[in-house]
Design an enzyme around this catalytic site. Structure first.
Site, PDB file in Angstrom:
ATOM      1  N   HIS B  87       1.233 -12.250   3.385  1.00  0.00           N
ATOM      2  CA  HIS B  87       1.721 -10.889   3.506  1.00  0.00           C
ATOM      3  C   HIS B  87       2.790 -10.655   2.528  1.00  0.00           C
ATOM      4  O   HIS B  87       3.234  -9.651   2.026  1.00  0.00           O
ATOM      5  CB  HIS B  87       2.535 -10.690   4.820  1.00  0.00           C
ATOM      6  CG  HIS B  87       3.130  -9.718   5.148  1.00  0.00           C
ATOM      7  ND1 HIS B  87       2.625  -8.564   5.598  1.00  0.00           N
ATOM      8  CD2 HIS B  87       4.662  -9.356   5.108  1.00  0.00           C
ATOM      9  CE1 HIS B  87       3.591  -7.360   5.711  1.00  0.00           C
ATOM     10  NE2 HIS B  87       4.649  -8.089   5.491  1.00  0.00           N
ATOM     11  N   HIS B 140      -1.679  -4.692  -1.226  1.00  0.00           N
ATOM     12  CA  HIS B 140      -3.223  -4.036  -1.343  1.00  0.00           C
ATOM     13  C   HIS B 140      -3.069  -2.772  -2.278  1.00  0.00           C
ATOM     14  O   HIS B 140      -2.098  -2.155  -2.861  1.00  0.00           O
ATOM     15  CB  HIS B 140      -3.386  -3.445   0.087  1.00  0.00           C
ATOM     16  CG  HIS B 140      -2.256  -2.194   0.539  1.00  0.00           C
ATOM     17  ND1 HIS B 140      -1.042  -2.251   0.754  1.00  0.00           N
ATOM     18  CD2 HIS B 140      -2.595  -0.960   0.490  1.00  0.00           C
ATOM     19  CE1 HIS B 140      -0.493  -1.174   1.184  1.00  0.00           C
ATOM     20  NE2 HIS B 140      -1.511  -0.233   1.011  1.00  0.00           N
TER      21      HIS B 140
END
Lengths: 30, 323
Positions: B87, B140
Site C-alpha cells: 500500500h 495504481h
C-alpha cells in the site's frame, strides 16, 4: 503465458473481470 | 451508464459518468486496492499478487450494464492497474523487476484492449497525489479503452503525419536527436532518453522516449522494456529527490491508435506533468490556460531540466530518495 509473463483471468462477483500478472507461472491457467 | 457527448465547436468528446459521484474517496481505514483474500471486501479478493488489472467499478466510459452486470463481450471501458500489493509504495519506489513487469502488463493491455473492434485508442495513464485528484493512494494507474482518438494524441499524430507527407522524417525522432544534444536532457542512456520539452506546458514536464521509432509499447523489445522501466523509475525518483517529497504527477502514455488504420508517424512516449512549480507552490490552470488554451510559465525548461538532471544523478546513488 506469453514469454515469461503469466496471466490469469478471474470473474468478480459482479461480473467484472480481474487479471493477475506474474513474472513466472504459478499454475491456474494462462 | 456513462454517456459520451460530442461538442461540434470544440470538436471534442466529453464523458458524463454520474455514478462516479459515489466512488470511494480517500478512505481512512480501508483500502479497496489492497489484497483482501478470497471473499474479501476489497476490489482484489486475492491473498496477494504481483500486478493486477481489473475493470473499474466506476468507469468514465462503457461498458453498458444489464441487471448490474457488464455486457459481454467487453468493448470500450476502463481498467485499474494495481502496481503492487504494498500500500505504501509508489512507482518511484517499486523494485526494478516490478517496474519491468508493469511495462509488460501495459504492453499486454494495449494489445488486448486494442484488438477490440470498438476501441480506437488505448490510453494508459497514472494520476498520483491528491493535487491531481487521486481518490485512492495505493499505487495504481488506469487505462481507458476509448472509442475515439483523444485530442492531444490526435494533434500530435496530425502534426507528425503532415511532416511525413511532406517528405520529412519522424517529427518525434527529430525532437529526440535535437534534445539528446541540448540543455534540456534530464538523462540519456541505453535505448531511452528523458528531457523537458522545448515548449513544456508544465514547469517540470518530462517526456520519456525510446530512441528507436516504435509506435506502441507492445513493439518495444526486451532491452527497451527494461530501459523504459528504468527510465520511469529514474524520472519519478528525480522528482522526489528534487522536491524532497513524494511528488504528485500525471503520467500519460501517447502511442499509436488501434482503429485498424496505419499510423507510421506514431512514436510512443510517456509524458509527465507534475503540478508543482516549486516545492511550496502549485501551478494552477487559470484564465489563460483554461480560457485561451495558452500556457504561461515562470521558469524556462532549460532551468528546470538542470534541476532534474542534478536530481536524477543524486537519485542514482540514493534510489529511494528522501520521500
Amino acid at each position: 503465458v506469453k514469454g515469461d509473463l503469466a496471466r490469469r483471468e478471474l470473474e468478480l462477483p459482479d461480473g467484472r473481470y480481474l487479471i493477475t500478472y506474474e513474472r513466472k507461472p504459478k499454475g491456474g491457467g494462462a | 451508464v456513462p454517456e459520451l457527448r460530442f461538442d461540434p465547436l470544440r470538436r471534442e468528446w466529453v464523458a458524463y459518468a454520474t455514478e462516479r459521484n459515489d466512488r470511494t474517496f480517500l478512505p481512512k481505514d480501508f483500502c479497496p486496492l489492497c489484497p483482501s483474500g478470497p471473499g474479501g471486501r476489497s476490489e482484489v479478493p486475492l491473498d496477494t499478487f504481483e500486478v493486477v488489472v481489473f475493470e473499474n467499478r466506476f468507469p468514465a466510459i462503457g461498458p453498458d450494464r444489464v441487471n448490474g452486470r457488464p455486457v459481454r463481450p467487453p468493448a470500450t471501458g476502463c481498467e485499474v492497474v494495481v502496481y503492487t500489493p504494498e500500500h505504501d509504495l509508489t512507482l518511484a519506489k517499486l523494485p526494478p523487476d516490478r517496474a519491468r513487469l508493469l511495462v509488460d502488463v501495459w504492453a499486454d493491455r494495449y494489445t488486448d484492449l486494442g484488438a477490440r473492434p470498438e476501441v480506437a485508442y488505448v490510453y494508459i495513464f497514472e494520476n498520483k497525489g491528491e493535487e491531481v485528484g487521486v481518490t485512492l493512494h495505493h499505487p495504481h494507474g488506469q487505462i481507458y479503452a476509448l472509442p475515439f482518438v483523444p485530442p492531444f494524441a490526435k494533434a500530435e499524430l496530425e502534426a507528425a503525419r503532415e511532416r511525413l507527407d511532406a517528405g520529412g522524417g519522424c517529427l518525434h525522432c527529430e525532437t529526440i536527436d535535437r534534445e539528446a544534444a541540448g540543455p534540456r536532457t534530464v538523462f540519456a542512456g541505453g535505448s531511452l532518453i528523458a528531457f523537458v520539452p522545448h515548449a513544456a506546458r508544465w514547469p517540470y514536464e518530462v517526456h520519456v522516449y525510446p530512441r528507436r521509432h516504435v509506435g506502441s509499447i507492445a513493439e518495444l523489445n526486451g532491452t527497451e522494456r527494461a530501459d523504459l522501466a528504468d527510465a520511469l523509475l529514474r524520472t519519478t525518483r528525480a522528482y522526489d529527490t528534487h522536491f524532497g517529497f513524494s511528488t504528485p504527477y500525471v503520467m500519460a502514455l501517447h502511442q499509436a491508435p488501434t482503429d485498424g488504420e496505419a499510423w507510421p508517424q506514431a512514436h510512443m512516449h510517456f509524458e509527465f506533468y507534475p503540478p508543482h512549480r516549486r516545492r511550496d507552490r502549485l501551478k494552477y490552470l487559470a484564465g489563460v490556460e483554461l480560457g485561451a488554451g495558452t500556457f504561461v510559465n515562470d521558469t524556462r525548461p532549460e532551468e528546470t531540466a538542470a534541476h532534474l538532471r542534478k536530481a536524477a544523478e543524486l537519485a542514482v546513488s540514493n534510489p529511494l530518495g528522501p520521500a
